[in-house]
Enzyme design. Structure first.
Site, PDB file in Angstrom:
ATOM      1  N   GLN A 106       0.783  -1.153   0.057  1.00  8.01           N
ATOM      2  CA  GLN A 106       0.066  -0.092  -0.012  1.00  8.01           C
ATOM      3  C   GLN A 106       0.717   1.059   0.044  1.00  8.01           C
ATOM      4  O   GLN A 106       0.369   2.370  -0.044  1.00  8.01           O
ATOM      5  CB  GLN A 106      -0.889  -0.023   1.228  1.00  8.01           C
ATOM      6  N   ASN A 107       2.243   1.012   0.162  1.00 13.48           N
ATOM      7  CA  ASN A 107       3.158   2.215   0.380  1.00 13.48           C
ATOM      8  C   ASN A 107       3.440   2.710  -0.999  1.00 13.48           C
ATOM      9  O   ASN A 107       3.294   2.065  -2.126  1.00 13.48           O
ATOM     10  CB  ASN A 107       4.550   1.747   1.056  1.00 13.48           C
ATOM     11  N   ASP A 109       6.251   4.493  -1.230  1.00 12.33           N
ATOM     12  CA  ASP A 109       7.779   4.641  -1.390  1.00 12.33           C
ATOM     13  C   ASP A 109       8.343   3.321  -2.332  1.00 12.33           C
ATOM     14  O   ASP A 109       7.472   2.572  -2.814  1.00 12.33           O
ATOM     15  CB  ASP A 109       8.287   4.576   0.053  1.00 12.33           C
ATOM     16  N   HIS A 124      -1.581   1.687  -4.220  1.00 13.10           N
ATOM     17  CA  HIS A 124      -1.839   2.951  -4.030  1.00 13.10           C
ATOM     18  C   HIS A 124      -1.005   3.862  -4.917  1.00 13.10           C
ATOM     19  O   HIS A 124      -0.668   5.063  -4.379  1.00 13.10           O
ATOM     20  CB  HIS A 124      -1.921   3.225  -2.635  1.00 13.10           C
ATOM     21  N   CYS A 132       0.078  14.297 -15.050  1.00 12.26           N
ATOM     22  CA  CYS A 132      -0.835  15.461 -15.144  1.00 12.26           C
ATOM     23  C   CYS A 132      -2.183  15.295 -14.750  1.00 12.26           C
ATOM     24  O   CYS A 132      -2.635  14.040 -14.925  1.00 12.26           O
ATOM     25  CB  CYS A 132      -0.876  15.789 -16.791  1.00 12.26           C
ATOM     26  N   CYS A 163      -0.197  20.025 -21.532  1.00  8.27           N
ATOM     27  CA  CYS A 163      -1.540  20.850 -21.585  1.00  8.27           C
ATOM     28  C   CYS A 163      -1.378  22.069 -20.453  1.00  8.27           C
ATOM     29  O   CYS A 163      -2.488  22.585 -20.308  1.00  8.27           O
ATOM     30  CB  CYS A 163      -2.387  19.828 -21.282  1.00  8.27           C
ATOM     31  N   THR A 201       0.591  -2.905   8.691  1.00 11.25           N
ATOM     32  CA  THR A 201      -0.645  -2.331   8.240  1.00 11.25           C
ATOM     33  C   THR A 201      -1.785  -2.277   9.131  1.00 11.25           C
ATOM     34  O   THR A 201      -2.141  -3.175   9.853  1.00 11.25           O
ATOM     35  CB  THR A 201      -1.201  -2.694   6.719  1.00 11.25           C
ATOM     36  N   ASN A 226       3.085  -6.923  13.533  1.00 11.09           N
ATOM     37  CA  ASN A 226       2.512  -5.485  13.821  1.00 11.09           C
ATOM     38  C   ASN A 226       2.862  -5.271  15.266  1.00 11.09           C
ATOM     39  O   ASN A 226       2.198  -6.161  16.078  1.00 11.09           O
ATOM     40  CB  ASN A 226       1.087  -5.250  13.456  1.00 11.09           C
TER      41      ASN A 226
HETATM   42  C1  BV8 Z   1     -11.957   3.441  -3.251  1.00 13.66           C
HETATM   43  C2  BV8 Z   1      -1.589   6.601  -0.934  1.00 13.66           C
HETATM   44  C3  BV8 Z   1     -13.833   3.763  -4.360  1.00 13.66           C
HETATM   45  C4  BV8 Z   1      -1.842   8.161  -0.764  1.00 13.66           C
HETATM   46  C5  BV8 Z   1      -3.359   5.717   0.315  1.00 13.66           C
HETATM   47  C6  BV8 Z   1     -16.151   3.594   4.957  1.00 13.66           C
HETATM   48  C7  BV8 Z   1     -15.862   2.126   5.202  1.00 13.66           C
HETATM   49  C8  BV8 Z   1     -15.220   1.526   4.310  1.00 13.66           C
HETATM   50  C9  BV8 Z   1     -14.395   2.112   3.221  1.00 13.66           C
HETATM   51  C10 BV8 Z   1     -14.734   3.437   2.922  1.00 13.66           C
HETATM   52  C11 BV8 Z   1     -15.505   4.088   3.646  1.00 13.66           C
HETATM   53  N1  BV8 Z   1     -15.473   5.481   3.376  1.00 13.66           N
HETATM   54  C12 BV8 Z   1     -14.665   5.526   2.163  1.00 13.66           C
HETATM   55  C13 BV8 Z   1     -14.051   4.168   1.963  1.00 13.66           C
HETATM   56  C14 BV8 Z   1     -13.325   3.942   0.993  1.00 13.66           C
HETATM   57  C15 BV8 Z   1     -11.554   4.174   1.261  1.00 13.66           C
HETATM   58  C16 BV8 Z   1     -11.250   3.758   2.668  1.00 13.66           C
HETATM   59  O1  BV8 Z   1     -10.996   2.695   2.959  1.00 13.66           O
HETATM   60  N2  BV8 Z   1     -11.206   4.550   3.664  1.00 13.66           N
HETATM   61  C17 BV8 Z   1     -11.037   4.057   5.118  1.00 13.66           C
HETATM   62  C18 BV8 Z   1     -10.146   5.250   5.831  1.00 13.66           C
HETATM   63  C19 BV8 Z   1     -12.514   3.716   5.856  1.00 13.66           C
HETATM   64  N3  BV8 Z   1     -10.972   3.771   0.663  1.00 13.66           N
HETATM   65  C20 BV8 Z   1     -10.783   4.341  -0.666  1.00 13.66           C
HETATM   66  O2  BV8 Z   1     -11.123   5.547  -0.871  1.00 13.66           O
HETATM   67  C21 BV8 Z   1      -9.856   3.639  -1.849  1.00 13.66           C
HETATM   68  N4  BV8 Z   1     -10.806   3.682  -3.148  1.00 13.66           N
HETATM   69  O3  BV8 Z   1     -12.649   2.797  -2.235  1.00 13.66           O
HETATM   70  O4  BV8 Z   1     -12.475   3.772  -4.264  1.00 13.66           O
HETATM   71  C22 BV8 Z   1     -14.020   3.578  -5.913  1.00 13.66           C
HETATM   72  C23 BV8 Z   1     -14.576   2.376  -6.276  1.00 13.66           C
HETATM   73  C24 BV8 Z   1     -14.976   2.282  -7.695  1.00 13.66           C
HETATM   74  C25 BV8 Z   1     -14.947   3.584  -8.376  1.00 13.66           C
HETATM   75  C26 BV8 Z   1     -14.573   4.727  -7.610  1.00 13.66           C
HETATM   76  C27 BV8 Z   1     -14.093   4.609  -6.528  1.00 13.66           C
HETATM   77  C28 BV8 Z   1      -8.478   4.313  -1.943  1.00 13.66           C
HETATM   78  C29 BV8 Z   1      -7.665   4.232  -0.677  1.00 13.66           C
HETATM   79  C30 BV8 Z   1      -6.182   4.535  -0.962  1.00 13.66           C
HETATM   80  C31 BV8 Z   1      -6.126   5.836  -0.232  1.00 13.66           C
HETATM   81  N5  BV8 Z   1      -4.544   6.135  -0.148  1.00 13.66           N
HETATM   82  N6  BV8 Z   1      -2.304   5.908   0.315  1.00 13.66           N
HETATM   83  C32 BV8 Z   1      -0.716   8.538   0.298  1.00 13.66           C
HETATM   84  O5  BV8 Z   1       0.008   7.759   0.788  1.00 13.66           O
HETATM   85  O6  BV8 Z   1      -0.706   9.759   0.450  1.00 13.66           O
HETATM   86  S1  BV8 Z   1      -4.063   4.976   1.796  1.00 13.66           S
HETATM   87  C33 BV8 Z   1      -2.928   5.312   3.221  1.00 13.66           C
HETATM   88  O7  BV8 Z   1      -3.733   4.969   4.279  1.00 13.66           O
HETATM   89  C34 BV8 Z   1      -1.665   4.513   3.091  1.00 13.66           C
HETATM   90  O8  BV8 Z   1      -1.232   3.986   1.951  1.00 13.66           O
HETATM   91  C35 BV8 Z   1      -2.031   3.368   4.200  1.00 13.66           C
HETATM   92  O9  BV8 Z   1      -2.215   2.243   3.451  1.00 13.66           O
HETATM   93  C36 BV8 Z   1      -3.328   3.806   4.706  1.00 13.66           C
HETATM   94  C37 BV8 Z   1      -3.035   3.603   6.309  1.00 13.66           C
HETATM   95  O10 BV8 Z   1      -2.267   4.595   6.895  1.00 13.66           O
HETATM   96  P1  BV8 Z   1      -1.312   4.107   7.926  1.00 13.66           P
HETATM   97  O11 BV8 Z   1      -2.391   3.645   8.923  1.00 13.66           O
HETATM   98  O12 BV8 Z   1      -0.226   5.059   8.270  1.00 13.66           O
HETATM   99  O13 BV8 Z   1      -0.524   3.048   7.584  1.00 13.66           O
HETATM  100  P2  BV8 Z   1      -1.067   1.716   7.768  1.00 13.66           P
HETATM  101  O14 BV8 Z   1      -2.359   1.374   7.604  1.00 13.66           O
HETATM  102  O15 BV8 Z   1      -0.077   1.012   7.005  1.00 13.66           O
HETATM  103  O16 BV8 Z   1      -0.582   1.618   9.320  1.00 13.66           O
HETATM  104  C38 BV8 Z   1       0.491   1.829   9.987  1.00 13.66           C
HETATM  105  C39 BV8 Z   1       0.850   0.434  10.662  1.00 13.66           C
HETATM  106  O17 BV8 Z   1       2.103  -0.121  10.826  1.00 13.66           O
HETATM  107  C40 BV8 Z   1      -0.023   0.470  12.104  1.00 13.66           C
HETATM  108  O18 BV8 Z   1      -0.780  -0.674  12.393  1.00 13.66           O
HETATM  109  C41 BV8 Z   1       1.214   0.405  13.134  1.00 13.66           C
HETATM  110  O19 BV8 Z   1       0.755  -0.454  14.262  1.00 13.66           O
HETATM  111  C42 BV8 Z   1       2.211  -0.407  12.378  1.00 13.66           C
HETATM  112  N7  BV8 Z   1       3.690  -0.019  12.540  1.00 13.66           N
HETATM  113  C43 BV8 Z   1       4.214   0.897  13.069  1.00 13.66           C
HETATM  114  N8  BV8 Z   1       5.560   0.466  13.318  1.00 13.66           N
HETATM  115  C44 BV8 Z   1       5.552  -0.588  12.935  1.00 13.66           C
HETATM  116  C45 BV8 Z   1       4.645  -1.174  12.392  1.00 13.66           C
HETATM  117  N9  BV8 Z   1       4.461  -2.351  11.907  1.00 13.66           N
HETATM  118  C46 BV8 Z   1       5.604  -3.151  11.661  1.00 13.66           C
HETATM  119  N10 BV8 Z   1       6.778  -2.753  12.341  1.00 13.66           N
HETATM  120  C47 BV8 Z   1       6.757  -1.647  12.813  1.00 13.66           C
HETATM  121  N11 BV8 Z   1       8.117  -1.020  13.111  1.00 13.66           N
HETATM  122 ZN    ZN Z   2      -1.307  17.504 -19.153  1.00 16.18          ZN
END
Ligand code: BV8
Ligand code: ZN
Length: 271
Positions: A106-107, A109, A124, A132, A163, A201, A226
């Site tokens: 999901q990262n 980087d 992601h 663009c 563009c 995650t 995690n």
């Molecule tokens: C879509 C890129 C629709 C950008 C990201 C209600 C219910 C369910 C779903 C939804 C809802 N309302 C809206 C939605 C949909 C929404 C969603 O899921 N929202 C959530 C918040 C409820 N999803 C979307 O919008 C997706 N698209 O659904 O499209 C659609 C369908 C058809 C047609 C048109 C549209 C798109 C989602 C993508 C968003 N972009 N990233 C950027 O990076 O800036 S997501 C972003 O947040 C990250 O990529 C990451 O995946 C996510 C969570 O962030 P973090 O919490 O920081 O990271 P992570 O989750 O990985 O957690 C860190 C973990 O690491 C923790 O658990 C921690 O304990 C642990 N940790 C810490 N240190 C360590 C460790 N683990 C191991 N070792 C360590 N040392």
């Molecule tokens: Zn363009």
């Protein structure tokens, strides 16, 4: 008790040795020990008044292009200065021990690639593929390594060479669909695998968070790494409570190197 790779349950080591198809599914936590702030870490400076989730949206880019572009350039500078950590290296090494390994992240980087993982699936998008915002033409960065923008600086996005519209980060924002090919590849790999690692995650973002459930439905063993609990705890066969850079090398040592001196001990516990 001194943490050695003996903390890794023998059943897990056996399952990994026996697995033909393995999926490694990662989130921001796998890059935490490379110094990359996870998505939910407090946003500093100018961004502190925003919630990351609100900033990672097309609306935010439309309303505040220079705040959003500045945020991503700050994150890109962080990534360019960072190095892959022992978790990225262990995941890259795993490819040499199992017949098929799919790394799905999901990262945004490129630390998996820089550690040697091949064909990484980015659900992601990527910080390194700006495009663009209107005609989607790929764009080159003006400066390959942005001077370290002090956290919070506004930076006006460059304009498209073709563009003239503002250039946007090559990431998937909330409300945007995942790249169709990446999602197809990821769901197929999850459904067909024998064992899936979910590493670093919070399992909160959909549809990515669906992958472990798809793997479970396909009969796979689910292993979570995690330091904190997540909604996946209830489904995982093995919950390795610890930091990825500590746990993953110990998992490989436990499964593939009988007698190899375990790497530096960590805090991880198999729970
Ligand atoms: C879509 C890129 C629709 C950008 C990201 C209600 C219910 C369910 C779903 C939804 C809802 N309302 C809206 C939605 C949909 C929404 C969603 O899921 N929202 C959530 C918040 C409820 N999803 C979307 O919008 C997706 N698209 O659904 O499209 C659609 C369908 C058809 C047609 C048109 C549209 C798109 C989602 C993508 C968003 N972009 N990233 C950027 O990076 O800036 S997501 C972003 O947040 C990250 O990529 C990451 O995946 C996510 C969570 O962030 P973090 O919490 O920081 O990271 P992570 O989750 O990985 O957690 C860190 C973990 O690491 C923790 O658990 C921690 O304990 C642990 N940790 C810490 N240190 C360590 C460790 N683990 C191991 N070792 C360590 N040392
Ligand atoms: Zn363009």
């Amino acid at each position: 008790m001194k943490n050695t790779h003996h903390d890794i349950a023998p059943a897990l080591a056996r399952a990994l040795r026996a697995a033909r198809r393995v999926v490694v599914f990662t989130g921001a936590g796998v890059s935490a020990e490379s110094g990359i702030a996870t998505f939910r870490d407090a946003l500093t400076g100018l961004w502190s008044r925003f919630d990351a989730q609100a900033l990672a949206t097309p609306e935010a880019f439309r309303e505040h292009p220079d705040i959003v572009w500045g945020w991503y350039e700050w994150r890109r500078a962080q990534v360019l200065r960072a190095a892959p950590n022992a978790a990225h290296h262990a995941i890259a090494a795993l490819a040499h021990h199992v017949p098929e390994l799919a790394v799905i992240t999901q990262n945004v980087d490129d630390l998996h690639e820089r550690a040697g993982s091949q064909d990484v699936t980015h659900l992601h998008g990527s910080l390194h593929a700006p495009r663009c915002s209107r005609c989607a033409a790929p764009q080159a960065f003006a400066s390959p390594t942005p001077d370290e923008p002090d956290a919070g600086r506004r930076i006006a996005p460059p304009l498209c060479a073709a563009c003239g519209a503002p250039v946007r980060p090559g990431v998937v924002w909330f409300g945007e669909s995942l790249p169709a090919q990446a999602w197809r590849d990821a769901t197929l790999a999850a459904q067909q695998c024998d064992l899936l690692f979910s590493i670093g995650t919070s399992s909160l973002v959909y549809p990515a968070a669906e992958l472990p459930r798809l793997a479970l439905a396909g009969g796979a063993k689910i292993v979570q790494v995690n330091p904190a609990a997540t909604p996946l705890d209830a489904l995982a066969h093995h919950n390795l409570r610890g930091a990825a850079a500590d746990v993953m090398p110990r998992v490989l040592a436990a499964a593939f190197s009988a007698g190899m001196a375990p790497p530096a001990s960590g805090q991880g516990e198999d729970s």
